[in-house]
Scaffold this motif. Structure first.
Motif, PDB file in Angstrom:
ATOM      1  N   UNK A 218       0.823  -1.219   0.000  1.00 40.26           N
ATOM      2  CA  UNK A 218       0.000   0.000   0.000  1.00 40.26           C
ATOM      3  C   UNK A 218       0.850   1.259   0.000  1.00 40.26           C
ATOM      4  N   UNK A 219       0.284   2.359  -0.511  1.00 38.55           N
ATOM      5  CA  UNK A 219       0.976   3.644  -0.521  1.00 38.55           C
ATOM      6  C   UNK A 219       1.176   4.139   0.913  1.00 38.55           C
ATOM      7  N   UNK A 251      12.806   0.709   3.053  1.00 36.08           N
ATOM      8  CA  UNK A 251      12.782   1.751   2.014  1.00 36.08           C
ATOM      9  C   UNK A 251      14.203   2.261   1.793  1.00 36.08           C
ATOM     10  N   UNK A 252      14.637   2.229   0.536  1.00 33.61           N
ATOM     11  CA  UNK A 252      16.006   2.660   0.195  1.00 33.61           C
ATOM     12  C   UNK A 252      16.143   4.186   0.306  1.00 33.61           C
ATOM     13  N   UNK A 253      17.382   4.636   0.483  1.00 30.82           N
ATOM     14  CA  UNK A 253      17.663   6.070   0.536  1.00 30.82           C
ATOM     15  C   UNK A 253      17.360   6.697  -0.818  1.00 30.82           C
ATOM     16  N   UNK A 254      16.867   7.931  -0.786  1.00 34.96           N
ATOM     17  CA  UNK A 254      16.537   8.670  -2.006  1.00 34.96           C
ATOM     18  C   UNK A 254      17.604   9.732  -2.240  1.00 34.96           C
ATOM     19  N   UNK A 255      17.974   9.997  -3.501  1.00 37.44           N
ATOM     20  CA  UNK A 255      19.036  10.984  -3.755  1.00 37.44           C
ATOM     21  C   UNK A 255      18.657  12.425  -3.423  1.00 37.44           C
ATOM     22  N   UNK A 256      17.381  12.741  -3.292  1.00 31.70           N
ATOM     23  CA  UNK A 256      16.945  14.119  -3.048  1.00 31.70           C
ATOM     24  C   UNK A 256      16.251  14.260  -1.696  1.00 31.70           C
ATOM     25  N   UNK A 257      15.354  13.356  -1.395  1.00 28.42           N
ATOM     26  CA  UNK A 257      14.498  13.521  -0.216  1.00 28.42           C
ATOM     27  C   UNK A 257      14.920  12.596   0.929  1.00 28.42           C
ATOM     28  N   UNK A 258      14.764  13.120   2.145  1.00 25.45           N
ATOM     29  CA  UNK A 258      14.798  12.314   3.350  1.00 25.45           C
ATOM     30  C   UNK A 258      13.379  12.280   3.897  1.00 25.45           C
ATOM     31  N   UNK A 259      13.112  11.256   4.682  1.00 28.34           N
ATOM     32  CA  UNK A 259      11.744  11.073   5.149  1.00 28.34           C
ATOM     33  C   UNK A 259      11.672  11.087   6.663  1.00 28.34           C
ATOM     34  N   UNK A 260      10.675  11.777   7.195  1.00 27.36           N
ATOM     35  CA  UNK A 260      10.394  11.771   8.625  1.00 27.36           C
ATOM     36  C   UNK A 260       8.888  11.567   8.787  1.00 27.36           C
ATOM     37  N   UNK A 261       8.480  10.300   8.884  1.00 32.58           N
ATOM     38  CA  UNK A 261       7.046  10.012   8.916  1.00 32.58           C
ATOM     39  C   UNK A 261       6.420  10.313   7.575  1.00 32.58           C
ATOM     40  N   UNK A 262       5.467  11.233   7.553  1.00 34.79           N
ATOM     41  CA  UNK A 262       4.837  11.631   6.287  1.00 34.79           C
ATOM     42  C   UNK A 262       5.465  12.898   5.719  1.00 34.79           C
ATOM     43  N   UNK A 305      11.255  26.262   4.447  1.00 34.35           N
ATOM     44  CA  UNK A 305      10.013  26.616   3.765  1.00 34.35           C
ATOM     45  C   UNK A 305       9.160  25.350   3.658  1.00 34.35           C
ATOM     46  N   UNK A 306       7.880  25.476   3.828  1.00 38.60           N
ATOM     47  CA  UNK A 306       6.987  24.311   3.879  1.00 38.60           C
ATOM     48  C   UNK A 306       5.939  24.381   2.766  1.00 38.60           C
ATOM     49  N   UNK A 307       5.808  23.280   2.058  1.00 39.56           N
ATOM     50  CA  UNK A 307       4.763  23.141   1.043  1.00 39.56           C
ATOM     51  C   UNK A 307       3.739  22.128   1.564  1.00 39.56           C
ATOM     52  N   UNK A 308       2.552  22.600   1.933  1.00 35.34           N
ATOM     53  CA  UNK A 308       1.545  21.747   2.539  1.00 35.34           C
ATOM     54  C   UNK A 308       1.023  20.703   1.550  1.00 35.34           C
ATOM     55  N   UNK A 309       0.861  19.474   2.025  1.00 34.59           N
ATOM     56  CA  UNK A 309       0.249  18.416   1.223  1.00 34.59           C
ATOM     57  C   UNK A 309       1.114  17.859   0.120  1.00 34.59           C
ATOM     58  N   UNK A 310       2.422  18.139   0.138  1.00 33.16           N
ATOM     59  CA  UNK A 310       3.312  17.649  -0.916  1.00 33.16           C
ATOM     60  C   UNK A 310       4.214  16.524  -0.413  1.00 33.16           C
ATOM     61  N   UNK A 311       3.907  15.985   0.789  1.00 32.66           N
ATOM     62  CA  UNK A 311       4.733  14.936   1.360  1.00 32.66           C
ATOM     63  C   UNK A 311       4.197  13.540   1.067  1.00 32.66           C
ATOM     64  N   UNK A 312       4.484  12.591   1.968  1.00 29.99           N
ATOM     65  CA  UNK A 312       4.096  11.189   1.781  1.00 29.99           C
ATOM     66  C   UNK A 312       2.621  10.978   2.132  1.00 29.99           C
ATOM     67  N   UNK A 313       1.995   9.991   1.475  1.00 31.17           N
ATOM     68  CA  UNK A 313       0.609   9.655   1.825  1.00 31.17           C
ATOM     69  C   UNK A 313       0.535   9.069   3.243  1.00 31.17           C
ATOM     70  N   UNK A 315      -0.441   6.276   5.597  1.00 32.61           N
ATOM     71  CA  UNK A 315      -0.668   4.848   5.403  1.00 32.61           C
ATOM     72  C   UNK A 315      -2.063   4.458   5.868  1.00 32.61           C
ATOM     73  N   UNK A 316      -2.810   3.860   4.957  1.00 31.79           N
ATOM     74  CA  UNK A 316      -4.174   3.398   5.230  1.00 31.79           C
ATOM     75  C   UNK A 316      -5.045   4.525   5.793  1.00 31.79           C
ATOM     76  N   UNK A 317      -4.808   5.716   5.293  1.00 34.45           N
ATOM     77  CA  UNK A 317      -5.591   6.860   5.743  1.00 34.45           C
ATOM     78  C   UNK A 317      -5.760   7.856   4.612  1.00 34.45           C
ATOM     79  N   UNK A 318      -6.185   9.051   4.963  1.00 35.29           N
ATOM     80  CA  UNK A 318      -6.405  10.089   3.959  1.00 35.29           C
ATOM     81  C   UNK A 318      -5.388  11.203   4.125  1.00 35.29           C
ATOM     82  N   UNK A 319      -5.142  11.886   3.016  1.00 35.90           N
ATOM     83  CA  UNK A 319      -4.275  13.055   3.065  1.00 35.90           C
ATOM     84  C   UNK A 319      -2.810  12.705   2.915  1.00 35.90           C
ATOM     85  N   UNK A 320      -2.004  13.759   2.892  1.00 34.91           N
ATOM     86  CA  UNK A 320      -0.558  13.625   2.745  1.00 34.91           C
ATOM     87  C   UNK A 320       0.129  14.587   3.681  1.00 34.91           C
ATOM     88  N   UNK A 321       1.376  14.261   3.986  1.00 34.05           N
ATOM     89  CA  UNK A 321       2.180  15.144   4.807  1.00 34.05           C
ATOM     90  C   UNK A 321       2.700  16.322   4.008  1.00 34.05           C
TER      91      UNK A 321
END
Length: 374
Positions: A218-219, A251-262, A305-313, A315-321
């Motif tokens: 799942x996403x 989940x493998x490391x990404x060349x541009x993004x790091x992840x912290x939850x969503x 700077x923060x871009x709302x709703x452009x992060x990770x989905x 899990x098993x819910x609605x919306x994005x980080x």
């Protein structure tokens, strides 16, 4: 089986052999002495049974420990466990409670031993974790034996009541002031024994074979996410229910993004002129959208700077980080003569008010130095 035959010698392994070595040795010898490969040879058939009995004992940690300490006497009547009714010594205080309190602790009931759960580790990319994916995996698993339908008995034959426990699946013995009840070592709690073991599985009701499974990821999954596939683990012995398969996500490391939850984090270098004058930049998101980010004039390194709703989905819910961009102002290292000339002209017009943080720092430094010299 003769008590003089050592289980380790039967399997041709050292006494300290690990589980994998035991299993490999067993498969090799079982194939060599299998009745199908030696039709009509009673010696091979007897050796095949001896090998199966030896492996059944040594693959079980508790039985192996008892055998290593007492040898065959551990499983004989009147052995070190103190049983007079044919069985093993108790190894768990739960055996005593089971006898005293009966069904309140599960005593007296024969239950099929469920198959073992399995683990599979899957590595995916961050973009796959964002969108989710369908994957096909291949595993080797103990599956139900088809010729005997998992019963362990040769087709056309059946089972008979176990004479050791009288069909109860448990044996009892006096242990001090207590009457201790334990799983029957002959029928392993089934209450019945197979008259003629299936040749395909050696009477166990299951065989190792490869399986291909389709898995839906799942996403929004993250490292450590566990996906359970019910009933896809090892088949239980003698037709017992199978265990489950657990897929652990990495989940493998990404060349541009790091992840912290969503939240997706990235560091964005900008020129010092953009930092001073302001502007805009474009950041492509994992969803393929190009996000235009406004850079305010006078921004400093480390500003987020923060871009709302452009992060990770979720899990098993609605919306994005959110997507968070940390600004890093880059000082130019390759300047033309004209650029240097322009910068000197700029420098000549500076009054100190342009960079209040620098001016404030040096004012504090000057005051501190004056206090030290007075």
């Amino acid at each position: 089986m003769s008590a003089e035959i050592d289980f380790y010698e039967l399997l041709e392994v050292e006494r300290g052999a690990d589980d994998a070595t035991l299993k490999t040795a067993y498969r090799k010898l079982a194939m060599k002495f299998h009745p199908d490969k030696n039709p009509g040879c009673s010696e091979s058939e007897n050796r095949f049974k001896q090998i199966n009995a030896a492996y059944e004992c040594l693959k079980d940690p508790q039985k192996r420990a008892a055998y290593d300490r007492y040898g065959h006497a551990a499983f004989q009547q009147g052995g070190p466990g103190g049983f007079q009714g044919g069985g093993e010594g108790f190894s768990d205080i739960g055996d005593i409670f089971e006898t005293i309190f009966g069904n309140a602790f599960g005593g007296g009931q024969r239950q099929a031993r469920r198959g073992a759960d399995l683990r599979y580790d899957m590595e995916i990319g961050l973009d796959e974790a964002f969108h989710g994916k369908s994957a096909t995996i291949e595993i080797e698993v103990a599956a139900g034996c088809e010729p005997c339908a998992g019963s362990g008995a040769t087709p056309g034959t059946g089972t008979r009541r176990c004479t050791m426990c009288g069909g109860h699946g448990k044996v009892r013995a006096q242990q001090g002031f207590f009457m201790v009840e334990r799983t029957c070592p002959t029928c392993h709690g089934r209450g019945e024994v197979i008259e003629k073991p299936c040749r395909a599985c050696g009477g166990e009701g299951r065989v190792d074979q490869p399986q291909t499974l389709d898995v839906q990821i799942p996403a929004g999954v993250d490292t450590g996410t566990r996906i359970r596939l019910s009933g896809k683990g090892e088949a239980g012995p003698f037709g017992a229910p199978p265990g489950d398969l657990y897929i652990f996500i990495h989940v493998k490391r990404h060349p541009v993004f790091e992840r912290d939850g969503t939240t997706l984090l990235t560091r964005v270098p900008i020129s010092f002129t953009t930092a001073a004058l302001g502007g805009s930049i474009e950041i492509p998101g994992l969803d393929g959208t190009r996000h235009e980010i406004a850079i305010p004039a006078g921004i400093q390194s480390g500003k987020q700077l923060r871009q709302r709703g452009a992060g990770m989905p979720v899990l098993q819910g609605r919306g994005r980080g959110d997507m968070v961009m940390e600004i890093q102002v880059e000082t130019p290292t390759r300047l033309t003569a004209r650029q240097k000339e322009l910068l000197r002209e700029l420098q000549a017009t500076e009054t100190g008010e342009e960079c209040p943080q620098s001016r404030g720092f040096f004012d504090r430094l000057k005051d501190a130095w004056t206090d030290l010299t007075e």
